[in-house]
Motif scaffolding. Structure first.
Motif, PDB file in Angstrom:
ATOM      1  N   ASN A  48       0.446 -21.752 -17.500  1.00 18.00           N
ATOM      2  CA  ASN A  48       2.247 -21.374 -17.341  1.00 18.00           C
ATOM      3  C   ASN A  48       2.106 -21.680 -16.123  1.00 18.00           C
ATOM      4  O   ASN A  48       2.060 -21.357 -14.469  1.00 18.00           O
ATOM      5  N   LEU A  49       3.235 -22.751 -15.794  1.00 17.01           N
ATOM      6  CA  LEU A  49       3.294 -23.162 -14.590  1.00 17.01           C
ATOM      7  C   LEU A  49       4.124 -22.454 -14.002  1.00 17.01           C
ATOM      8  O   LEU A  49       4.546 -22.943 -12.312  1.00 17.01           O
ATOM      9  N   LYS A  50       5.486 -21.261 -14.186  1.00 13.84           N
ATOM     10  CA  LYS A  50       5.891 -20.757 -13.573  1.00 13.84           C
ATOM     11  C   LYS A  50       5.139 -20.406 -12.080  1.00 13.84           C
ATOM     12  O   LYS A  50       5.995 -20.075 -11.265  1.00 13.84           O
ATOM     13  N   GLU A  51       4.130 -19.743 -12.652  1.00 14.35           N
ATOM     14  CA  GLU A  51       3.366 -19.155 -11.145  1.00 14.35           C
ATOM     15  C   GLU A  51       2.900 -19.767  -9.920  1.00 14.35           C
ATOM     16  O   GLU A  51       2.774 -19.502  -9.089  1.00 14.35           O
ATOM     17  N   ILE A  52       2.574 -21.350 -10.681  1.00 11.57           N
ATOM     18  CA  ILE A  52       2.403 -21.479  -9.225  1.00 11.57           C
ATOM     19  C   ILE A  52       3.695 -22.023  -9.097  1.00 11.57           C
ATOM     20  O   ILE A  52       3.672 -22.364  -7.566  1.00 11.57           O
ATOM     21  N   LEU A  53       4.644 -22.183  -9.316  1.00 13.05           N
ATOM     22  CA  LEU A  53       6.136 -22.591  -9.249  1.00 13.05           C
ATOM     23  C   LEU A  53       6.051 -21.486  -7.785  1.00 13.05           C
ATOM     24  O   LEU A  53       6.748 -21.559  -6.365  1.00 13.05           O
ATOM     25  N   ILE A  54       6.840 -20.347  -8.613  1.00 16.98           N
ATOM     26  CA  ILE A  54       6.806 -19.276  -7.702  1.00 16.98           C
ATOM     27  C   ILE A  54       5.926 -19.139  -5.997  1.00 16.98           C
ATOM     28  O   ILE A  54       5.834 -18.922  -5.029  1.00 16.98           O
ATOM     29  N   THR A  55       4.524 -19.366  -6.435  1.00 16.40           N
ATOM     30  CA  THR A  55       3.374 -19.653  -5.213  1.00 16.40           C
ATOM     31  C   THR A  55       3.934 -20.735  -4.458  1.00 16.40           C
ATOM     32  O   THR A  55       3.729 -20.558  -2.968  1.00 16.40           O
ATOM     33  N   MET A  56       4.270 -22.026  -4.851  1.00  7.42           N
ATOM     34  CA  MET A  56       4.043 -22.942  -3.947  1.00  7.42           C
ATOM     35  C   MET A  56       5.564 -22.663  -2.209  1.00  7.42           C
ATOM     36  O   MET A  56       5.388 -22.305  -1.824  1.00  7.42           O
ATOM     37  N   PHE A  57       6.518 -21.755  -3.785  1.00 11.73           N
ATOM     38  CA  PHE A  57       7.812 -21.547  -2.851  1.00 11.73           C
ATOM     39  C   PHE A  57       7.367 -20.690  -2.112  1.00 11.73           C
ATOM     40  O   PHE A  57       8.062 -20.352  -0.621  1.00 11.73           O
ATOM     41  N   LEU A  58       6.300 -19.590  -2.446  1.00 10.75           N
ATOM     42  CA  LEU A  58       6.104 -18.534  -1.174  1.00 10.75           C
ATOM     43  C   LEU A  58       5.508 -18.941  -0.065  1.00 10.75           C
ATOM     44  O   LEU A  58       6.281 -18.420   1.281  1.00 10.75           O
ATOM     45  N   LEU A  59       4.705 -19.977  -0.536  1.00 10.30           N
ATOM     46  CA  LEU A  59       3.371 -20.408   0.746  1.00 10.30           C
ATOM     47  C   LEU A  59       4.490 -21.352   1.474  1.00 10.30           C
ATOM     48  O   LEU A  59       4.586 -21.562   2.608  1.00 10.30           O
ATOM     49  N   ILE A  60       6.126 -21.932   1.529  1.00  9.74           N
ATOM     50  CA  ILE A  60       6.698 -22.965   1.510  1.00  9.74           C
ATOM     51  C   ILE A  60       7.777 -21.898   2.769  1.00  9.74           C
ATOM     52  O   ILE A  60       7.998 -21.682   3.463  1.00  9.74           O
ATOM     53  N   THR A  61       8.132 -20.899   2.155  1.00  9.38           N
ATOM     54  CA  THR A  61       8.971 -20.091   2.347  1.00  9.38           C
ATOM     55  C   THR A  61       9.117 -19.368   3.058  1.00  9.38           C
ATOM     56  O   THR A  61       9.485 -18.633   4.541  1.00  9.38           O
ATOM     57  N   ALA A  62       8.025 -18.300   3.349  1.00  5.98           N
ATOM     58  CA  ALA A  62       7.060 -17.068   3.819  1.00  5.98           C
ATOM     59  C   ALA A  62       7.426 -17.023   5.881  1.00  5.98           C
ATOM     60  O   ALA A  62       7.787 -16.515   6.528  1.00  5.98           O
ATOM     61  N   PRO A  63       6.206 -18.419   5.940  1.00  2.82           N
ATOM     62  CA  PRO A  63       5.829 -18.558   7.003  1.00  2.82           C
ATOM     63  C   PRO A  63       7.301 -19.287   7.934  1.00  2.82           C
ATOM     64  O   PRO A  63       7.412 -19.344   9.594  1.00  2.82           O
ATOM     65  N   ILE A  64       7.941 -20.441   7.365  1.00  4.60           N
ATOM     66  CA  ILE A  64       9.353 -20.258   7.621  1.00  4.60           C
ATOM     67  C   ILE A  64       9.980 -19.661   8.184  1.00  4.60           C
ATOM     68  O   ILE A  64      10.802 -19.555   9.330  1.00  4.60           O
ATOM     69  N   ALA A  65      10.647 -18.417   6.810  1.00  7.24           N
ATOM     70  CA  ALA A  65      11.613 -17.715   7.320  1.00  7.24           C
ATOM     71  C   ALA A  65      10.942 -16.585   8.754  1.00  7.24           C
ATOM     72  O   ALA A  65      11.686 -15.905   9.425  1.00  7.24           O
ATOM     73  N   ALA A  66       9.122 -16.514   8.744  1.00  9.25           N
ATOM     74  CA  ALA A  66       8.542 -16.162  10.272  1.00  9.25           C
ATOM     75  C   ALA A  66       9.413 -16.785  11.304  1.00  9.25           C
ATOM     76  O   ALA A  66       9.768 -15.724  12.364  1.00  9.25           O
ATOM     77  N   HIS A  67       9.313 -17.625  11.406  1.00  8.89           N
ATOM     78  CA  HIS A  67       9.149 -18.471  12.649  1.00  8.89           C
ATOM     79  C   HIS A  67      10.514 -18.440  13.091  1.00  8.89           C
ATOM     80  O   HIS A  67      10.764 -18.513  13.927  1.00  8.89           O
ATOM     81  N   MET A  68      11.531 -18.353  11.939  1.00 10.04           N
ATOM     82  CA  MET A  68      13.130 -18.529  12.423  1.00 10.04           C
ATOM     83  C   MET A  68      12.537 -17.168  12.448  1.00 10.04           C
ATOM     84  O   MET A  68      13.876 -16.703  13.718  1.00 10.04           O
ATOM     85  N   LEU A  69      12.718 -16.355  12.420  1.00  7.44           N
ATOM     86  CA  LEU A  69      12.821 -14.826  12.924  1.00  7.44           C
ATOM     87  C   LEU A  69      12.656 -14.431  14.432  1.00  7.44           C
ATOM     88  O   LEU A  69      12.761 -14.169  14.736  1.00  7.44           O
ATOM     89  N   ALA A  70      11.577 -14.740  14.400  1.00  4.80           N
ATOM     90  CA  ALA A  70      10.505 -15.074  15.899  1.00  4.80           C
ATOM     91  C   ALA A  70      11.571 -15.728  16.679  1.00  4.80           C
ATOM     92  O   ALA A  70      11.486 -15.356  17.817  1.00  4.80           O
ATOM     93  N   LYS A  71      11.713 -16.922  16.782  1.00 11.00           N
ATOM     94  CA  LYS A  71      12.711 -17.381  17.116  1.00 11.00           C
ATOM     95  C   LYS A  71      14.125 -16.828  17.401  1.00 11.00           C
ATOM     96  O   LYS A  71      14.835 -16.806  18.840  1.00 11.00           O
ATOM     97  N   ALA A  72      14.720 -16.348  16.336  1.00  9.42           N
ATOM     98  CA  ALA A  72      15.713 -16.080  16.841  1.00  9.42           C
ATOM     99  C   ALA A  72      15.239 -14.508  17.917  1.00  9.42           C
ATOM    100  O   ALA A  72      15.917 -14.399  18.803  1.00  9.42           O
ATOM    101  N   GLY A  73      14.288 -13.730  17.762  1.00 11.54           N
ATOM    102  CA  GLY A  73      13.930 -12.583  18.364  1.00 11.54           C
ATOM    103  C   GLY A  73      13.730 -13.510  19.517  1.00 11.54           C
ATOM    104  O   GLY A  73      14.358 -12.720  20.504  1.00 11.54           O
TER     105      GLY A  73
END
Length: 121
Positions: free
Chosen positions: A67-92
């Motif tokens: 089932n490829l849906k979980e792979i797509l969700i995992t890839m989206f999570l692995l891309i967006t979580a570090p970027i969101a954390a970096h943007m929050l740290a830069k805002a801080g």
């Protein structure tokens, strides 16, 4: 479903849930913004990753195909979580969020403040 498959899926689900719980406790208990930021971003990546792998294993054996849906969700999570954390740290850093007095390596935030705004020296 074989008992080995049930054990693997159960271990992955419990591991994912425990990691998410640890991240939630870290978010509630850590003292300042930057240390609080670390706990949920790491926990969400690893915890949700374990849960998605468990789902992928279960539905691959249940449906008889990958089932490829979980792979797509995992890839989206692995891309967006570090970027969101970096943007929050830069805002801080931009808003000069104060650290607790006992936070280690506070001198690095001062360097980051000066690097961001060199006219403030």
């Amino acid at each position: 479903m074989t008992s080995l498959l049930e054990i693997v899926v159960s271990i992955l689900l419990v591991l994912g849930a425990v990691v998410m719980l640890i991240g939630s406790v870290g978010l509630a208990k850590l003292p300042d913004f930057f240390t609080r930021l670390h706990a949920p971003t790491k926990a969400s990546t690893l915890g949700v990753g374990c849960i998605l792998i468990a789902s992928m294993v279960y539905f691959s054996f249940e449906l008889g195909r990958v089932n490829l849906k979980e792979i797509l969700i995992t890839m989206f999570l692995l891309i967006t979580a570090p970027i969101a954390a970096h943007m929050l740290a830069k805002a801080g850093l931009h808003y000069k969020v104060k650290l607790k007095d006992y936070t280690h390596k506070q001198h690095l935030t001062n360097k980051a403040y000066l690097h961001q705004n060199p006219n403030d020296e």
